[in-house]
Design a protein around this motif. Structure first.
Motif, PDB file in Angstrom:
ATOM      1  N   VAL A 202       0.839  -1.205   0.000  1.00 60.75           N
ATOM      2  CA  VAL A 202       0.000   0.000   0.000  1.00 60.75           C
ATOM      3  C   VAL A 202       0.872   1.252   0.000  1.00 60.75           C
ATOM      4  N   VAL A 203       0.393   2.302  -0.652  1.00 62.05           N
ATOM      5  CA  VAL A 203       1.159   3.554  -0.714  1.00 62.05           C
ATOM      6  C   VAL A 203       0.552   4.651   0.151  1.00 62.05           C
ATOM      7  N   SER A 204      -0.667   4.410   0.677  1.00 58.44           N
ATOM      8  CA  SER A 204      -1.327   5.451   1.472  1.00 58.44           C
ATOM      9  C   SER A 204      -2.322   4.809   2.415  1.00 58.44           C
ATOM     10  N   SER A 205      -2.963   5.639   3.229  1.00 59.32           N
ATOM     11  CA  SER A 205      -3.926   5.111   4.205  1.00 59.32           C
ATOM     12  C   SER A 205      -5.211   4.639   3.549  1.00 59.32           C
ATOM     13  N   THR A 206      -5.514   5.117   2.335  1.00 62.32           N
ATOM     14  CA  THR A 206      -6.755   4.755   1.654  1.00 62.32           C
ATOM     15  C   THR A 206      -6.487   4.041   0.332  1.00 62.32           C
ATOM     16  N   ASP A 207      -5.311   3.437   0.207  1.00 67.29           N
ATOM     17  CA  ASP A 207      -4.901   2.888  -1.084  1.00 67.29           C
ATOM     18  C   ASP A 207      -5.837   1.804  -1.590  1.00 67.29           C
ATOM     19  N   ILE A 208      -6.468   1.051  -0.695  1.00 68.93           N
ATOM     20  CA  ILE A 208      -7.365  -0.006  -1.150  1.00 68.93           C
ATOM     21  C   ILE A 208      -8.804   0.485  -1.285  1.00 68.93           C
ATOM     22  N   GLY A 209      -9.001   1.801  -1.200  1.00 68.00           N
ATOM     23  CA  GLY A 209     -10.330   2.363  -1.415  1.00 68.00           C
ATOM     24  C   GLY A 209     -11.197   2.431  -0.181  1.00 68.00           C
ATOM     25  N   VAL A 210     -10.700   1.931   0.948  1.00 70.82           N
ATOM     26  CA  VAL A 210     -11.452   1.930   2.206  1.00 70.82           C
ATOM     27  C   VAL A 210     -10.650   2.720   3.235  1.00 70.82           C
ATOM     28  N   PRO A 211     -11.289   3.595   4.000  1.00 75.01           N
ATOM     29  CA  PRO A 211     -10.565   4.371   5.022  1.00 75.01           C
ATOM     30  C   PRO A 211     -10.223   3.496   6.217  1.00 75.01           C
ATOM     31  N   LEU A 212      -9.095   2.804   6.138  1.00 76.84           N
ATOM     32  CA  LEU A 212      -8.704   1.892   7.214  1.00 76.84           C
ATOM     33  C   LEU A 212      -8.346   2.642   8.484  1.00 76.84           C
ATOM     34  N   ALA A 213      -7.827   3.852   8.346  1.00 83.45           N
ATOM     35  CA  ALA A 213      -7.494   4.686   9.505  1.00 83.45           C
ATOM     36  C   ALA A 213      -8.464   5.864   9.534  1.00 83.45           C
ATOM     37  N   ASP A 214      -9.125   6.054  10.651  1.00 82.28           N
ATOM     38  CA  ASP A 214     -10.139   7.095  10.750  1.00 82.28           C
ATOM     39  C   ASP A 214      -9.490   8.482  10.812  1.00 82.28           C
ATOM     40  N   LEU A 215      -9.946   9.380   9.930  1.00 79.38           N
ATOM     41  CA  LEU A 215      -9.501  10.774   9.906  1.00 79.38           C
ATOM     42  C   LEU A 215      -7.971  10.897   9.852  1.00 79.38           C
ATOM     43  N   GLU A 216      -7.390  10.230   8.877  1.00 75.53           N
ATOM     44  CA  GLU A 216      -5.951  10.317   8.655  1.00 75.53           C
ATOM     45  C   GLU A 216      -5.697  10.538   7.166  1.00 75.53           C
ATOM     46  N   MET A 217      -4.614  11.227   6.875  1.00 74.75           N
ATOM     47  CA  MET A 217      -4.168  11.435   5.506  1.00 74.75           C
ATOM     48  C   MET A 217      -2.666  11.170   5.505  1.00 74.75           C
ATOM     49  N   ALA A 218      -2.249  10.061   4.878  1.00 73.78           N
ATOM     50  CA  ALA A 218      -0.861   9.640   5.023  1.00 73.78           C
ATOM     51  C   ALA A 218      -0.350   8.941   3.769  1.00 73.78           C
ATOM     52  N   LEU A 219       0.955   9.041   3.552  1.00 75.07           N
ATOM     53  CA  LEU A 219       1.665   8.296   2.518  1.00 75.07           C
ATOM     54  C   LEU A 219       2.762   7.470   3.183  1.00 75.07           C
ATOM     55  N   LEU A 220       3.147   6.367   2.525  1.00 73.12           N
ATOM     56  CA  LEU A 220       4.246   5.531   2.992  1.00 73.12           C
ATOM     57  C   LEU A 220       5.430   5.758   2.049  1.00 73.12           C
ATOM     58  N   PRO A 221       6.419   6.585   2.422  1.00 76.77           N
ATOM     59  CA  PRO A 221       7.502   6.940   1.502  1.00 76.77           C
ATOM     60  C   PRO A 221       8.219   5.745   0.887  1.00 76.77           C
ATOM     61  N   ALA A 222       8.488   4.699   1.674  1.00 75.46           N
ATOM     62  CA  ALA A 222       9.193   3.533   1.138  1.00 75.46           C
ATOM     63  C   ALA A 222       8.391   2.871   0.024  1.00 75.46           C
ATOM     64  N   ASN A 223       7.080   2.779   0.185  1.00 79.76           N
ATOM     65  CA  ASN A 223       6.238   2.131  -0.821  1.00 79.76           C
ATOM     66  C   ASN A 223       5.973   3.046  -2.011  1.00 79.76           C
ATOM     67  N   VAL A 224       5.954   4.358  -1.778  1.00 83.12           N
ATOM     68  CA  VAL A 224       5.831   5.307  -2.896  1.00 83.12           C
ATOM     69  C   VAL A 224       7.041   5.176  -3.812  1.00 83.12           C
ATOM     70  N   ALA A 225       8.232   5.077  -3.220  1.00 86.61           N
ATOM     71  CA  ALA A 225       9.443   4.898  -4.024  1.00 86.61           C
ATOM     72  C   ALA A 225       9.406   3.572  -4.776  1.00 86.61           C
ATOM     73  N   LYS A 226       8.905   2.526  -4.116  1.00 86.27           N
ATOM     74  CA  LYS A 226       8.787   1.214  -4.756  1.00 86.27           C
ATOM     75  C   LYS A 226       7.790   1.254  -5.905  1.00 86.27           C
ATOM     76  N   PHE A 227       6.691   1.995  -5.728  1.00 85.59           N
ATOM     77  CA  PHE A 227       5.677   2.133  -6.775  1.00 85.59           C
ATOM     78  C   PHE A 227       6.268   2.763  -8.034  1.00 85.59           C
ATOM     79  N   GLY A 228       7.160   3.723  -7.853  1.00 87.03           N
ATOM     80  CA  GLY A 228       7.702   4.452  -8.996  1.00 87.03           C
ATOM     81  C   GLY A 228       8.839   3.747  -9.706  1.00 87.03           C
TER      82      GLY A 228
END
Length: 476
Positions: A202-228
């Motif tokens: 996953v690259v973010s808190s809502t990457d699978i389309g479901v808000p798994l974390a309530d009221l959060e907005m986040a990215l995972l830098p390691a996975n963002v780099a892997k995605f690119g």
């Protein structure tokens, strides 16, 4: 002292405890006093890492001798998910990465403002490691998977019990809880393995389309780099594009407060309808070798407990997939509009994300096999087409007004025929209006009941009842 004739012997006149022997076989021939952690690791599909196994094993021994809350050992699932997430490379987020993520999400909010009627959230952008993603989302995973997980853990315990000889069952007594703990521990480790593996994709808190974390907005830098990797696109562009998607998701779930519960309820309804195929459990029990935990792990990973879907399950799945598609389609369309003129790589990144969401990664497939739950928006493209058509027809405010109430959401039929959505909605509203008017008139007494002696038969144009005879009128 005379030994019990029903108690088998080891051949040296010392009685052999059947329960201890069975557990000895199950634990790789070592017995409860010296359980081989590598065998438990195989049952959970874990790598044979001595350091990780040693840390895990101390807790497993405590879990085996205690009673967990419910059939699934969620504490063990949590610990295992953390260990899998931290395996390999999961560096802590540094100050530079935190600043880059925060700036990307702030800029994403500015880019989104002209293209939606939903206001910015004001949330602080977070940069998470994979382990932090596990911590932030595990409670939601528990909520979504608990109905199926409990059924599978109970079935697994039953399978282990069925494998015992009849004379051993009579001797078990209160120690039967040990087998229940064992089934819950094995499935807990397997579920933790799946969630931990997801943290690497996953690259973010809502990457699978479901808000798994309530009221959060986040990215995972390691996975963002892997995605690119392999896209030949600047890392900053990748980060910005994914930040716009995350900000769009967050804006939707924050400004449409009923939506998160609506989605999670749809997932829970689908999960509750999954029933374990007991005939397959019985087949597994007949073939199960307690000394071969790889067989248990393979059975779980291949989803052998999952039956064919019923008609009710298919209907629940269609509702869930439609809801996921509507969320992802709106985010996809909004992200494209916000990035097309500011990111040269926006078109390529949009297509990459679409394909990734439609197919899912290896960890997502493993998770769906384990609990029978797929979270992929199969109709993303149709939903994006529908939202684009509604924007052209109604404008941005009219399109986003559909999120005001769940009853206004498009259906699977609307995804089949986006152009006919407005006409179908107009006809439905007209029909509802007629019913409401009739009900209101009835409540206000607008429909008078016939008075005594008055017929309720239809009147002719002159006010007489058809077929009636005037007494003064001459008869033929």
């Amino acid at each position: 002292m005379t030994s019990n004739p029903n108690t088998p012997s080891n051949g040296d006149d010392s009685p052999q405890d059947p329960l201890a022997e069975m557990l000895k076989n199950l634990m790789g021939g070592q017995g409860m006093g010296n359980i081989d952690p590598a065998e438990l690791a195989k049952a959970a599909g874990l790598p044979n890492d001595p350091n990780m196994l040693q840390q895990m094993f101390a807790q497993v021994q405590a879990m085996m001798s205690s009673t967990s809350e419910g059939p699934v050992n969620w504490q063990l699932a949590h610990e295992n998910a953390r260990r899998v997430a931290a395996a390999g490379t999961d560096p802590s987020v540094n100050a530079l990465q935190s600043r880059e993520v925060d700036e990307a999400l702030r800029l994403a909010e500015l880019w989104l403002d002209p293209f939606t009627d939903l206001h910015a959230t004001g949330l602080i952008g977070r940069a998470w490691s994979r382990a932090e993603w596990v911590e932030a989302t595990l409670s939601t995973w528990k909520r979504l998977t608990e109905p199926v997980a409990n059924s599978i853990a109970n079935a697994l315990s039953d399978a282990l019990t069925q494998q015992m000889p009849e004379e051993m069952k009579a001797m078990m007594g209160g120690t039967s809880s040990m087998l229940q703990n064992m089934g819950g521990a094995i499935f807990g480790m397997q579920l933790g393995q799946a969630i931990g593996a997801l943290s690497g994709e996953v690259v973010s808190s809502t990457d699978i389309g479901v808000p798994l974390a309530d009221l959060e907005m986040a990215l995972l830098p390691a996975n963002v780099a892997k995605f690119g990797e392999g896209l030949s696109i600047p890392e900053n562009d990748v980060r910005l594009f994914l930040a716009v998607r995350e900000a769009a998701h967050a804006r939707l779930f924050v400004q449409v407060p009923w939506l998160r519960g609506h989605l999670l309820s749809a997932i829970e309804a689908y999960a509750r309808g999954i029933h374990i195929d007991m005939s397959r459990v019985e087949d597994l029990a007949r073939d199960l070798d307690p000394g071969n935990p790889e067989g248990i792990q393979e059975a779980l990973s291949q989803g052998v407990f999952m039956p064919e879907r019923t008609a009710e399950q298919s209907a629940a799945l269609e509702k869930l997939e439609t809801a996921l598609a509507l969320v992802e389609g709106w985010v996809d369309e909004l992200t494209a509009a916000a990035t097309e003129k500011v990111l040269p790589s926006a078109v390529a990144l949009r297509e990459t994300v679409r394909r990734r969401r439609a197919t899912g990664g290896p960890a997502e497939h493993a998770f769906s096999s384990l609990v029978g739950l797929e979270l992929r928006p199969r109709r993303l493209r149709e939903a994006a087409t529908l939202w684009a058509a509604l924007k052209d027809e109604r404008g941005i405010a009219g399109r986003d007004a559909i999120w005001q109430h769940p009853d206004l959401l498009p259906t699977a039929q609307d995804l089949d025929d986006p152009a006919g959505f407005t006409e179908r909605r107009r006809l439905a509203e007209a029909s509802d209006s007629e019913v409401d008017d009739a009900l209101q008139k009835l409540l206000e007494g607008g429909y008078d009941a016939p008075t005594e002696g008055e017929s309720d038969a239809p009147k002719s144009d002159d006010g007489d009842t058809p077929g009636s005879t005037d007494p003064d009128e001459p008869k033929d």
